[in-house]
Design a protein around this motif. Structure first.
Motif, PDB file in Angstrom:
ATOM      1  N   ASP A 100       0.861  -1.196   0.000  1.00 53.15           N
ATOM      2  CA  ASP A 100       0.000   0.000   0.000  1.00 53.15           C
ATOM      3  C   ASP A 100       0.895   1.243   0.000  1.00 53.15           C
ATOM      4  OD1 ASP A 100       0.805   0.595   2.578  1.00 53.15           O
ATOM      5  OD2 ASP A 100      -0.999  -0.137   3.537  1.00 53.15           O
ATOM      6  N   GLU A 101       0.262   2.419  -0.007  1.00 51.79           N
ATOM      7  CA  GLU A 101       1.051   3.660  -0.168  1.00 51.79           C
ATOM      8  C   GLU A 101       2.067   3.868   0.952  1.00 51.79           C
ATOM      9  OE1 GLU A 101      -2.394   6.405  -0.228  1.00 51.79           O
ATOM     10  OE2 GLU A 101      -1.647   7.080   1.715  1.00 51.79           O
ATOM     11  N   ARG A 102       1.706   3.474   2.206  1.00 50.08           N
ATOM     12  CA  ARG A 102       2.650   3.654   3.318  1.00 50.08           C
ATOM     13  C   ARG A 102       3.862   2.734   3.145  1.00 50.08           C
ATOM     14  NH1 ARG A 102       3.849   0.774   7.698  1.00 50.08           N
ATOM     15  NH2 ARG A 102       2.155  -0.680   7.279  1.00 50.08           N
ATOM     16  N   LEU A 103       3.583   1.489   2.754  1.00 42.66           N
ATOM     17  CA  LEU A 103       4.681   0.530   2.588  1.00 42.66           C
ATOM     18  C   LEU A 103       5.584   0.917   1.422  1.00 42.66           C
ATOM     19  CD1 LEU A 103       2.692  -2.743   3.319  1.00 42.66           C
ATOM     20  CD2 LEU A 103       4.551  -1.830   4.693  1.00 42.66           C
ATOM     21  N   SER A 106       7.752   3.658   2.796  1.00 40.70           N
ATOM     22  CA  SER A 106       8.770   3.131   3.724  1.00 40.70           C
ATOM     23  C   SER A 106       9.870   2.416   2.955  1.00 40.70           C
ATOM     24  CB  SER A 106       8.147   2.132   4.698  1.00 40.70           C
ATOM     25  OG  SER A 106       7.136   2.706   5.421  1.00 40.70           O
ATOM     26  N   GLU A 169      13.501   1.064  11.212  1.00 38.49           N
ATOM     27  CA  GLU A 169      12.630   2.234  11.272  1.00 38.49           C
ATOM     28  C   GLU A 169      11.167   1.895  11.586  1.00 38.49           C
ATOM     29  OE1 GLU A 169      13.191   5.680  10.350  1.00 38.49           O
ATOM     30  OE2 GLU A 169      15.300   5.211  10.694  1.00 38.49           O
ATOM     31  N   ALA A 170      10.689   0.777  11.016  1.00 40.46           N
ATOM     32  CA  ALA A 170       9.252   0.491  11.087  1.00 40.46           C
ATOM     33  C   ALA A 170       8.807   0.183  12.514  1.00 40.46           C
ATOM     34  CB  ALA A 170       8.930  -0.688  10.176  1.00 40.46           C
ATOM     35  N   GLU A 172       5.880  -1.426  13.103  1.00 40.30           N
ATOM     36  CA  GLU A 172       5.320  -2.781  12.982  1.00 40.30           C
ATOM     37  C   GLU A 172       5.742  -3.344  11.640  1.00 40.30           C
ATOM     38  OE1 GLU A 172       0.951  -3.131  14.095  1.00 40.30           O
ATOM     39  OE2 GLU A 172       1.197  -0.968  14.018  1.00 40.30           O
TER      40      GLU A 172
ATOM     41  N   MET B   1       6.678   4.109  10.458  1.00 40.07           N
ATOM     42  CA  MET B   1       7.320   5.217   9.763  1.00 40.07           C
ATOM     43  C   MET B   1       6.641   6.525  10.166  1.00 40.07           C
ATOM     44  SD  MET B   1       7.583   5.942   5.707  1.00 40.07           S
ATOM     45  CE  MET B   1       5.886   6.500   5.659  1.00 40.07           C
ATOM     46  N   VAL B  34      -5.853  -0.962   2.028  1.00 40.08           N
ATOM     47  CA  VAL B  34      -4.498  -0.770   2.563  1.00 40.08           C
ATOM     48  C   VAL B  34      -4.164  -1.951   3.471  1.00 40.08           C
ATOM     49  CG1 VAL B  34      -4.449   1.767   2.496  1.00 40.08           C
ATOM     50  CG2 VAL B  34      -5.285   0.614   4.554  1.00 40.08           C
ATOM     51  N   HIS B  35      -2.911  -2.041   3.881  1.00 40.19           N
ATOM     52  CA  HIS B  35      -2.491  -3.079   4.818  1.00 40.19           C
ATOM     53  C   HIS B  35      -3.059  -2.728   6.185  1.00 40.19           C
ATOM     54  CE1 HIS B  35       0.410  -5.439   7.248  1.00 40.19           C
ATOM     55  NE2 HIS B  35       0.298  -6.267   6.228  1.00 40.19           N
ATOM     56  N   GLN B  37      -1.922  -2.833   9.098  1.00 42.85           N
ATOM     57  CA  GLN B  37      -1.032  -2.066   9.979  1.00 42.85           C
ATOM     58  C   GLN B  37      -1.083  -0.576   9.651  1.00 42.85           C
ATOM     59  OE1 GLN B  37       2.733  -3.910   9.388  1.00 42.85           O
ATOM     60  NE2 GLN B  37       2.363  -5.539  10.857  1.00 42.85           N
ATOM     61  N   THR B  38      -1.384  -0.261   8.400  1.00 40.39           N
ATOM     62  CA  THR B  38      -1.455   1.144   7.983  1.00 40.39           C
ATOM     63  C   THR B  38      -2.568   1.874   8.744  1.00 40.39           C
ATOM     64  OG1 THR B  38      -0.549   0.575   5.855  1.00 40.39           O
ATOM     65  CG2 THR B  38      -1.727   2.662   5.957  1.00 40.39           C
ATOM     66  N   GLY B  40      -3.418   1.297  11.804  1.00 45.01           N
ATOM     67  CA  GLY B  40      -2.803   1.613  13.098  1.00 45.01           C
ATOM     68  C   GLY B  40      -1.904   2.836  13.007  1.00 45.01           C
ATOM     69  N   TYR B  41      -1.109   2.892  11.972  1.00 46.58           N
ATOM     70  CA  TYR B  41      -0.221   4.055  11.755  1.00 46.58           C
ATOM     71  C   TYR B  41      -1.044   5.330  11.619  1.00 46.58           C
ATOM     72  CZ  TYR B  41       4.217   1.553  11.009  1.00 46.58           C
ATOM     73  OH  TYR B  41       5.356   0.843  11.180  1.00 46.58           O
ATOM     74  N   ARG B  44      -2.612   6.378  14.988  1.00 44.03           N
ATOM     75  CA  ARG B  44      -1.621   6.923  15.926  1.00 44.03           C
ATOM     76  C   ARG B  44      -1.008   8.236  15.416  1.00 44.03           C
ATOM     77  NH1 ARG B  44      -0.068   1.436  15.878  1.00 44.03           N
ATOM     78  NH2 ARG B  44       1.675   1.946  14.516  1.00 44.03           N
ATOM     79  N   TYR B  47       1.396   8.327  10.321  1.00 46.78           N
ATOM     80  CA  TYR B  47       1.440   8.352   8.860  1.00 46.78           C
ATOM     81  C   TYR B  47       0.361   9.293   8.342  1.00 46.78           C
ATOM     82  CZ  TYR B  47       0.982   6.968   4.031  1.00 46.78           C
ATOM     83  OH  TYR B  47       0.899   7.004   2.668  1.00 46.78           O
ATOM     84  N   ASN B  48       0.743  10.193   7.446  1.00 47.58           N
ATOM     85  CA  ASN B  48      -0.218  11.090   6.820  1.00 47.58           C
ATOM     86  C   ASN B  48      -0.726  10.450   5.530  1.00 47.58           C
ATOM     87  OD1 ASN B  48       0.284  12.918   8.828  1.00 47.58           O
ATOM     88  ND2 ASN B  48       1.596  14.239   7.576  1.00 47.58           N
ATOM     89  N   PRO B  49      -2.042  10.273   5.416  1.00 46.66           N
ATOM     90  CA  PRO B  49      -2.540   9.585   4.216  1.00 46.66           C
ATOM     91  C   PRO B  49      -2.440  10.459   2.970  1.00 46.66           C
ATOM     92  CG  PRO B  49      -4.367  10.412   5.490  1.00 46.66           C
ATOM     93  CD  PRO B  49      -3.135  10.711   6.290  1.00 46.66           C
ATOM     94  N   LEU B  53      -6.351   8.298  -0.394  1.00 48.66           N
ATOM     95  CA  LEU B  53      -6.717   7.443   0.747  1.00 48.66           C
ATOM     96  C   LEU B  53      -7.663   8.195   1.690  1.00 48.66           C
ATOM     97  CD1 LEU B  53      -6.523   4.892   2.436  1.00 48.66           C
ATOM     98  CD2 LEU B  53      -4.333   5.697   3.326  1.00 48.66           C
TER      99      LEU B  53
END
Lengths: 173, 88
Positions: A100-103, A106, A169-170, A172, B1, B34-35, B37-38, B40-41, B44, B47-49, B53
């Motif tokens: 996904d976009e976050r991964l 990263s 860094e990650a 999770e 991240m 999305v995954h 875990q994203t 959760g990010y 918290r 992570y800025n979408p 998204l």
């Protein structure tokens, strides 16, 4: 002889087969629970430190001109790099379609310092070898085993470092 | 991240809205592609979408995007209601 259309369709089939294969690998990696014990951040960082130490040990083992030691070093480097990559679910190796976009972000952020480190290591190593080739400067000459050391260090660093940086860094994985 | 240090933090109400709708992180993640875990990010604030998204999330919760995401810390819903009550 194949017509262009047949050739293209075979190429498309091969590409689709590869994509399906990668998708299966990605799915397997994301549902993999075998290394969950090493995935919490402190243990993951300990794994990364262990991998880095193993690369140093590989370097030391290959410095000596012994084929058995070379094989053992290769096995050690392969095993620790494999574990490290499995712990971070090989995210740094997966293409965009399976992240996904976050991964993706990263992964991309891990590659920059890894690239710089590998290039730096290769440059330093080859410069040192080049310097040492001129035996008149110091009482030393480069031996084939030392080239093995450089090759092994570059090999395992380039395969493992993106995973190490991403894993460090990650929060999770 | 974490977001880059020069990047503004985007505050959000995803956790509240998800809980309100009795959704798990995995369900929300599957719904917005999305995954897990994203999620959760995002909750918290680590992570800025992307805009896409954020729009997918607002579409899912059937709320305007500014009701979920803000550059300013979002007031608690209870605070907002008590202010409204005081006004009326």
């Amino acid at each position: 002889m194949n017509t262009p259309t047949e050739h293209e369709s075979r190429r498309d089939q091969r590409r689709r087969a590869t994509e399906q294969q990668v998708a299966k690998v990605a799915e397997r990696r994301f549902s993999d629970t075998r290394f969950d014990g090493l995935r919490p951040l402190p243990r993951r960082r300990a794994t990364i430190v262990g991998w880095a130490l193993s690369v140093v040990v590989v370097g030391a083992m290959t410095w000596v001109d012994d084929p058995y030691l070379l094989l053992a070093a290769f096995a050690l480097g392969t095993a620790t790099t494999w574990v490290l990559r499995a712990v971070v679910r090989t995210v740094p190796d997966l293409p965009d379609e399976h992240l996904d976009e976050r991964l993706v972000r990263s992964r991309d952020r891990a590659y920059r310092p890894a690239y710089q480190a590998v290039v730096g290591l290769t440059l330093c190593g080859t410069s040192l070898m080049y310097f040492l080739l001129d035996a008149s400067r110091i009482d030393y000459a480069v031996q084939p085993a030392h080239l093995n050391t450089l090759l092994m260090l570059v090999l395992f660093t380039s395969f493992g470092l993106p995973s190490a940086i991403y894993g460090w860094e990650a929060q999770e994985v | 991240m974490s977001p880059r240090s020069d990047e503004p933090v985007v505050h959000n109400r995803i956790a509240v809205l998800r809980t309100e709708r009795d959704m798990s992180r995995k369900e929300l993640a599957a719904a917005v592609d999305v995954h897990y875990q994203t999620v959760g990010y995002l909750e918290r604030g680590e992570y800025n979408p992307s805009l896409a998204l954020a729009l997918r999330i607002s579409q899912l919760f059937e709320l305007p995007v500014e009701a979920i995401f803000s550059l300013e810390p979002l007031p608690l819903l209870s605070e907002q209601f008590s202010t409204k009550d005081a006004r009326s």
